[in-house]
Scaffold this motif. Structure first.
Motif, PDB file in Angstrom:
ATOM      1  N   LEU A 209       0.647  -1.286  -0.157  1.00 45.10           N
ATOM      2  CA  LEU A 209      -0.041   0.119   0.080  1.00 45.10           C
ATOM      3  C   LEU A 209       0.672   1.063   0.034  1.00 45.10           C
ATOM      4  O   LEU A 209       0.498   2.268  -0.553  1.00 45.10           O
ATOM      5  CB  LEU A 209      -0.782   0.079   1.271  1.00 45.10           C
ATOM      6  CG  LEU A 209      -1.948  -1.095   1.161  1.00 45.10           C
ATOM      7  CD1 LEU A 209      -2.875  -0.934   2.571  1.00 45.10           C
ATOM      8  CD2 LEU A 209      -3.062  -0.817   0.209  1.00 45.10           C
ATOM      9  N   PHE A 210       1.865   1.181   1.170  1.00 45.46           N
ATOM     10  CA  PHE A 210       2.427   2.684   0.999  1.00 45.46           C
ATOM     11  C   PHE A 210       4.212   2.670   0.388  1.00 45.46           C
ATOM     12  O   PHE A 210       4.500   3.737   0.449  1.00 45.46           O
ATOM     13  CB  PHE A 210       2.791   2.775   2.507  1.00 45.46           C
ATOM     14  CG  PHE A 210       1.461   2.972   3.047  1.00 45.46           C
ATOM     15  CD1 PHE A 210       0.312   3.876   2.629  1.00 45.46           C
ATOM     16  CD2 PHE A 210       1.017   1.828   4.180  1.00 45.46           C
ATOM     17  CE1 PHE A 210      -0.977   3.602   3.263  1.00 45.46           C
ATOM     18  CE2 PHE A 210      -0.270   1.867   4.787  1.00 45.46           C
ATOM     19  CZ  PHE A 210      -1.157   2.847   4.440  1.00 45.46           C
ATOM     20  N   GLY A 211       4.762   1.346   0.078  1.00 39.92           N
ATOM     21  CA  GLY A 211       6.045   1.291  -0.464  1.00 39.92           C
ATOM     22  C   GLY A 211       7.140   1.320   0.430  1.00 39.92           C
ATOM     23  O   GLY A 211       6.713   1.335   1.606  1.00 39.92           O
ATOM     24  N   PHE A 228      -0.906   3.599  -3.372  1.00 36.63           N
ATOM     25  CA  PHE A 228      -1.366   4.910  -3.151  1.00 36.63           C
ATOM     26  C   PHE A 228      -0.752   5.672  -4.016  1.00 36.63           C
ATOM     27  O   PHE A 228      -1.485   6.605  -4.664  1.00 36.63           O
ATOM     28  CB  PHE A 228      -1.399   5.102  -1.511  1.00 36.63           C
ATOM     29  CG  PHE A 228      -2.662   4.929  -0.884  1.00 36.63           C
ATOM     30  CD1 PHE A 228      -3.809   5.695  -0.862  1.00 36.63           C
ATOM     31  CD2 PHE A 228      -2.624   3.831   0.045  1.00 36.63           C
ATOM     32  CE1 PHE A 228      -4.742   5.219  -0.228  1.00 36.63           C
ATOM     33  CE2 PHE A 228      -3.927   3.307   0.453  1.00 36.63           C
ATOM     34  CZ  PHE A 228      -4.891   3.965   0.480  1.00 36.63           C
ATOM     35  N   ALA A 229       0.699   5.660  -3.920  1.00 35.69           N
ATOM     36  CA  ALA A 229       1.296   6.498  -4.975  1.00 35.69           C
ATOM     37  C   ALA A 229       0.857   6.259  -6.126  1.00 35.69           C
ATOM     38  O   ALA A 229       1.035   7.122  -7.127  1.00 35.69           O
ATOM     39  CB  ALA A 229       2.785   6.609  -4.611  1.00 35.69           C
ATOM     40  N   VAL A 230       0.859   5.011  -6.837  1.00 34.98           N
ATOM     41  CA  VAL A 230       0.597   4.786  -8.308  1.00 34.98           C
ATOM     42  C   VAL A 230      -0.716   5.231  -8.610  1.00 34.98           C
ATOM     43  O   VAL A 230      -1.035   5.636  -9.539  1.00 34.98           O
ATOM     44  CB  VAL A 230       0.625   3.076  -8.202  1.00 34.98           C
ATOM     45  CG1 VAL A 230       0.080   2.628  -9.703  1.00 34.98           C
ATOM     46  CG2 VAL A 230       1.985   2.661  -8.011  1.00 34.98           C
ATOM     47  N   ILE A 270       4.720  11.672   2.010  1.00 35.48           N
ATOM     48  CA  ILE A 270       4.264  11.906   0.550  1.00 35.48           C
ATOM     49  C   ILE A 270       2.800  12.317   0.620  1.00 35.48           C
ATOM     50  O   ILE A 270       1.838  11.552   1.080  1.00 35.48           O
ATOM     51  CB  ILE A 270       4.459  10.554  -0.306  1.00 35.48           C
ATOM     52  CG1 ILE A 270       5.927  10.167  -0.224  1.00 35.48           C
ATOM     53  CG2 ILE A 270       4.013  10.615  -1.624  1.00 35.48           C
ATOM     54  CD1 ILE A 270       6.395   9.022  -0.986  1.00 35.48           C
ATOM     55  N   GLU A 271       2.468  13.445  -0.118  1.00 36.46           N
ATOM     56  CA  GLU A 271       1.068  13.699  -0.335  1.00 36.46           C
ATOM     57  C   GLU A 271       0.702  13.095  -1.452  1.00 36.46           C
ATOM     58  O   GLU A 271       1.275  12.828  -2.511  1.00 36.46           O
ATOM     59  CB  GLU A 271       1.205  15.360  -0.668  1.00 36.46           C
ATOM     60  CG  GLU A 271       1.582  16.040   0.904  1.00 36.46           C
ATOM     61  CD  GLU A 271       1.178  17.469   0.736  1.00 36.46           C
ATOM     62  OE1 GLU A 271       0.674  18.023  -0.380  1.00 36.46           O
ATOM     63  OE2 GLU A 271       1.225  18.405   1.602  1.00 36.46           O
TER      64      GLU A 271
END
Length: 456
Positions: A209-211, A228-230, A270-271
């Motif tokens: 999920l968060f890397g 989530f970043a993807v 990370i936003e």
């Protein structure tokens, strides 16, 4: 306009009975004693539906069927048969018969079959009737009011930025609804990322999920971008959200509230700009009360809720979905399977579908793959036994018969029960003896012996 029904049978009394029956129902009835007589009549008189016996002198029902299909392919032909000639009836279905009915007749089923054949004839002449409220929407199809209501709601939901919680049993199409919301939303050109919260081990789910950064833990030899970043700028679909471990519920809550997260091994936040659509087959309110799911997270995810009813609660969607999947897999496999027999459709309509639409799709895909004719027949269907069916069976096994004060003839009673169950099994399977034997827990030889015993 009065519908024209042609009855072809060498049994005069049966012709007269059916003539009276359907004339009272408002049909214009024509009768013929032989196949040749029927063909001559059809050359002079428009006919909407043909009801023909399989066993007739001079020209049998199969030969008549082939003639009609060759000259008037749009006219539905219903074959009349007996259980003893069931194999011939199946052959007729493969030759293009609309359906078959068995002697002795169940009058309500006979009327229903003729009515459906007439409806098909009307469709072939005029196209889909306006009264049919069948809706195709974003890769989904339905007729039920419940699903049409959901379809009408989705464009409004899609335009709102709020998080969505989709509830419903497994296989009801929750992911399809989530994808439809994304495609209809302003985020449609951005990523749609699917996460199965129940399919990823808990110890790996956080990193997925968060890397994580390189060296964050043993084996982390390179940096990995979290899902989530993807999904940044788009939509993330958290399927089976009820399976999310408590420690990850806390981290997910922070993402929902702060729109930011910290990858494993990093210190910098990370936003992220994502819309969260969640789905579950659990009752999350009960999970909250039981302390298994965070109440604050539940309310953050459940801003807009959509409940998808199970297929057994919207059985009017079954015929529509059957035809939709039948057309889909016939095209994919290059098969000329165009429809489904009444007995096969009835079996599906009476089935509980514990796996819902996903199970129905699998059943139809398999049936299309195995079917060699133009219609799906009962023997091509493989239906699993649901928990409800098993409970029903147990209830049947526990029944009691009260012994009358004057006593009874046990042999006669048992014979009546056995004969009735044999008939029910044949009716339920459309006369397919191997399947009927399975329903009664008998091997085929024993089943055949019992049929002969009662002249069935």
């Amino acid at each position: 306009m009065m519908a024209h029904l042609l009855i072809v049978d060498d049994d005069r009394s049966l012709r007269q009975f059916l003539d009276i029956l359907f004339s009272k129902d408002g049909y214009q009835v024509f009768t013929a004693e032989t196949g040749k007589e029927a063909l001559k009549l059809m050359e002079k008189q428009p006919v909407d539906v043909v009801l023909a016996d399989i066993r007739m002198p001079e020209m049998d029902g199969l030969s008549l069927l082939k003639e009609i299909k060759g000259r008037w392919p749009q006219i539905p032909v219903i074959m009349i048969t007996a259980f003893a000639s069931m194999d011939t009836a199946v052959s007729a279905m493969r030759e293009g018969a609309f359906d078959y009915v068995t002697k002795p007749f169940n009058l309500s089923e006979l009327r229903e079959t003729v009515a459906r054949a007439l409806k098909k004839a009307e469709k072939s002449r005029e196209g889909e009737p306006k009264g049919e409220q069948i809706v195709q929407f974003e890769g989904m199809v339905a007729k039920s009011a419940a699903m049409r209501k959901i379809f009408s709601l989705l464009p409004k939901v899609a335009q709102a930025p709020s998080n969505v919680l989709i509830t419903g049993e497994s296989g009801t199409g929750k992911e399809l609804i989530a994808r439809a919301i994304h495609r209809l939303s302003p985020r449609k050109d951005r990523p749609f990322v699917v996460v199965n919260c129940g399919g990823i081990p808990a110890n790996l789910l956080e990193s997925e999920l968060f890397g994580y950064s390189r060296g964050a833990f043993t084996g982390a030899t390179r940096e990995k971008k979290g899902l989530f970043a993807v999904a940044h700028g788009g939509t993330i679909f958290l399927d089976e959200i009820g399976e999310l471990p408590p420690e990850l519920q806390v981290k997910l809550l922070r993402v929902v509230q702060q729109k930011s997260f910290i990858p494993l091994g990093e210190t910098q936040e990370i936003e992220v700009d994502v819309r969260i659509i969640s789905a579950t087959n659990r009752d999350l309110e009960k999970e909250v009360l039981a302390g298994n799911f965070r109440e604050d997270l539940y309310y953050r995810l459940n801003v807009i809720s959509i409940h998808v009813p199970p297929l057994r609660e919207r059985r009017e969607d079954i015929p529509v979905l059957v035809q939709y999947f039948l057309d889909k897999y016939a095209r994919q496999m290059g098969k000329k399977v165009e429809g489904i027999s009444a007995y096969a459709l009835k079996a599906l309509e009476e089935y509980d579908f514990p796996g819902n639409i996903r199970e129905l799709e699998n059943i139809i895909e398999r049936s299309v793959a195995l079917e060699t004719g133009s219609l799906i027949l009962p023997e091509s269907l493989v239906l699993s036994r649901s928990k409800r069916q098993e409970e029903g069976d147990n209830g049947q096994k526990d029944f009691r018969i009260t012994l009358p004060e004057k006593g009874l003839d046990l042999e006669e009673l048992l014979a009546k029960i056995e004969m009735d169950l044999l008939k029910q099994a044949l009716e339920r399977t459309g006369g397919v003896k191997t399947e009927a034997a399975k329903l009664l827990g008998l091997n085929f030889r024993s089943f055949r012996y019992r049929l002969a015993k009662y002249n069935l």
